[in-house]
Design an enzyme around this catalytic site. Structure first.
Site, PDB file in Angstrom:
ATOM      1  N   SER A 198      51.204  50.052  35.368  1.00  0.00           N
ATOM      2  CA  SER A 198      52.229  51.062  35.633  1.00  0.00           C
ATOM      3  C   SER A 198      51.797  52.474  35.231  1.00  0.00           C
ATOM      4  CB  SER A 198      53.538  50.703  34.926  1.00  0.00           C
ATOM      5  OG  SER A 198      53.320  50.633  33.532  1.00  0.00           O
ATOM      6  N   ASP A 205      61.330  55.195  25.929  1.00  0.00           N
ATOM      7  CA  ASP A 205      60.056  54.837  26.549  1.00  0.00           C
ATOM      8  C   ASP A 205      59.018  55.874  26.113  1.00  0.00           C
ATOM      9  OD1 ASP A 205      57.839  54.506  28.159  1.00  0.00           O
ATOM     10  OD2 ASP A 205      58.954  54.409  30.054  1.00  0.00           O
ATOM     11  N   HIS A 220      55.186  55.517  29.167  1.00  0.00           N
ATOM     12  CA  HIS A 220      54.957  56.187  30.461  1.00  0.00           C
ATOM     13  C   HIS A 220      55.067  57.702  30.288  1.00  0.00           C
ATOM     14  CE1 HIS A 220      56.289  52.031  31.363  1.00  0.00           C
ATOM     15  NE2 HIS A 220      55.262  52.110  32.190  1.00  0.00           N
TER      16      HIS A 220
END
Ligand SMILES: *[C@@H]1O[C@H](CO)[C@@H](O)[C@H](O)[C@H]1NC(C)=O
Ligand SMILES: *[C@@H]1O[C@H](CO)[C@@H](O)[C@H](O)[C@H]1NC(C)=O
Ligand SMILES: *[C@@H]1O[C@H](CO)[C@@H](O)[C@H](O)[C@H]1NC(C)=O
Ligand SMILES: *[C@@H]1O[C@H](CO)[C@@H](O)[C@H](O)[C@H]1NC(C)=O
Ligand SMILES: *[C@@H]1O[C@H](CO)[C@@H](O)[C@H](O)[C@H]1NC(C)=O
Length: 446
Positions: free
Chosen positions: A184, A425, A428
């Site tokens: 990702s 998060d 990312h």
């Protein structure tokens, strides 16, 4: 060597591990973002049912063992039993001549530098103007109001990066396939590249294919594609479905890079990454020649090395550097522990809004033994693979992560909501942001 690494591994804090598991489960859902697919609760149930489903599927696995071709791994694959890693290496032929030409012609290390605030030239595109933006990365849209993270330029110490020029990039891509392969984080870099490139192509001359293991952005007028192949562990694994895959038990075929290589072999420019998926406990190995479903178990670093070697073997035998460019992106740092840059604090990247300005800052999320292993594997391929060493420069960017400003596919509990750092998060990256600079580096070397 491997033994030593595996002992090191056990020092990885449990909380960090659990956090990664949590984040990884949100990695699971990120693919929805491209198309904003729907079936949240649906998927949830499927995930929970995996265990039962794969137990049931065991008998049919057994019948396929009689075939000579090993069954392709999927999320229902299982091991009949697990033994300790035998130490047997993948059939790696050490034939690739190692030469150290690349880099020596480069007089300046563009990966060593500092971040400079530059709101004249940045951002290179607008979040809301990119129709391919992911809801996992669109931080402004999801409520982030400090927008400083969009305005930083990477300034190497002793030279300048080539200025991003979208026309020039398209000219380099004319008639070609650029493919990102990995997890990702690599997907984020791909979305960044698509956003950087798409603005100059009229809407009716570009297209995006439906979300799939291989997703393709196409420009008609340049006859070029910018593609993303989901292959978080590089080699064949039970996690190769971009939407439904398992994390509780990761099984790889350490000797099978071919399943994915068939998809990427005709690309002209390849950008690989792999890292975080190896950081979540031991990995099971199921060799193609194993007929009884017996898996060996190995720590993540050892398993990553086997996968890297299988990949390197492919590169060494199949890549003609005059015809194909190959890049490897080093590990993307995480900012899970604010005490690492601010001793005494107890948070993570949540509420961070400026870069770290301590030269050479290095957090615990970027595993040095892994870096050394990657360096060793890549050194054999130095004439064929260019390294995009984004780790150090991204280490500084504790402000660049979505934290709570992204779409979460799980419903957040009141307890989580009352303490935002618990679900932030910090893995990312917001777009526009840090991955745009990774792409400027790619542009620089193309
Ligand atoms: C850039 O930042 C400076 C200083 O913060 C500010 O005065 C200026 O208005 C900003 N310019 C733009 C275009 O945002
Ligand atoms: C982004 O949008 C702002 C305001 O809508 C505009 O001034 C700016 O030029 C845009 N930037 C790019 C790179 O398109
Ligand atoms: C960008 O690249 C194109 C094609 O190479 C060139 O014609 C143009 O002058 C460049 N633009 C800038 C601002 O350098
Ligand atoms: C488009 O590019 C492909 C390679 O990706 C090439 O095979 C094909 O001939 C090109 N078509 C045109 C019309 O240039
Ligand atoms: C990347 O750069 C770091 C220093 O910032 C260095 O320690 C590491 O060995 C480099 N990695 C590779 C694969 O070259």
């Amino acid at each position: 060597m491997m033994q030593r690494w595996s002992r090191k591994k056990t020092h990885f804090p449990l909380l960090g591990f659990l956090f990664l598991v949590f984040i990884a489960s949100s990695i699971l859902y990120n693919e929805h973002s491209i198309q904003r697919i729907h079936q949240n609760s649906d998927d949830h149930h499927r995930h929970h049912d995996h265990h039962q489903a794969y137990v049931k599927s065991t008998p049919s696995n057994r019948t396929t063992h009689q075939n000579r071709t090993p069954k392709v791994l999927d999320r229902f694959s299982s091991c009949s039993s697990t033994v300790k890693y035998s130490g047997r290496e993948v059939g790696w032929v050490d034939g690739a001549e190692s030469d150290d030409q690349r880099g020596s012609s480069e007089s300046c290390d563009v990966f060593s530098g500092k971040w400079v605030f530059d709101n004249d030239s940045y951002p290179l595109y607008n979040e809301s103007n990119c129709p391919y933006m992911s809801d996992q990365l669109a931080c402004h849209k999801h409520g982030r109001s400090d927008l400083g993270y969009r305005y930083w330029r990477w300034q190497p110490h002793n030279c300048n990066l080539k200025r991003w020029n979208v026309t020039e990039m398209w000219e380099k891509l004319r008639g070609k396939r650029l493919m990102f392969v990995g997890d990702s984080l690599n997907r984020g870099q791909w979305i960044s590249m698509v956003c950087l490139l798409q603005s100059v192509i009229p809407a009716n001359k570009r297209s995006m294919s439906p979300n799939a293991p291989l997703t393709i952005f196409r420009s008609e007028e340049y006859n070029a594609t910018v593609e993303f192949l989901w292959a978080p562990l590089l080699v064949e694994s039970n996690s190769d479905d971009p939407v439904n895959h398992r994390l509780d038990e990761r099984i790889i075929r350490p000797d099978s890079v071919l399943k994915h290589a068939l998809q990427w072999e005709n690309a002209d420019i390849l950008v690989f990454n792999t890292y975080l998926w190896w950081r979540q406990g031991p990995v099971k190995l199921l060799r193609s020649t194993e007929e009884n479903g017996v898996c060996e178990e190995l720590d993540g670093l050892g398993a990553m090395e086997l996968a890297m070697e299988a990949w390197a073997n492919w590169v060494a035998s199949k890549v003609n550097p005059l015809k194909k460019r190959v890049f490897f992106v080093t590990m993307s740092p995480t900012h899970l522990w604010s005490r690492e840059w601010e001793p005494g604090s107890e948070g993570n990247c949540y509420n961070e809004n400026s870069p770290i300005d301590v030269e050479s800052y290095w957090g615990s999320g970027s595993d040095l033994p892994t870096m050394r292993m990657v360096e060793k594997v890549l050194s054999r391929l130095s004439s064929k693979v260019s390294i995009l060493n984004i780790t150090q420069l991204s280490e500084y960017r504790k402000d660049g992560h979505p934290s709570i400003y992204r779409k979460f596919w799980e419903t957040l509990s009141p307890k989580q909501l009352s303490n935002p750092s618990t679900y932030s998060d910090c893995i990312h990256w917001c777009l526009p942001g840090v991955p745009d600079v990774w792409n400027e580096l790619l542009f620089h070397f193309l």
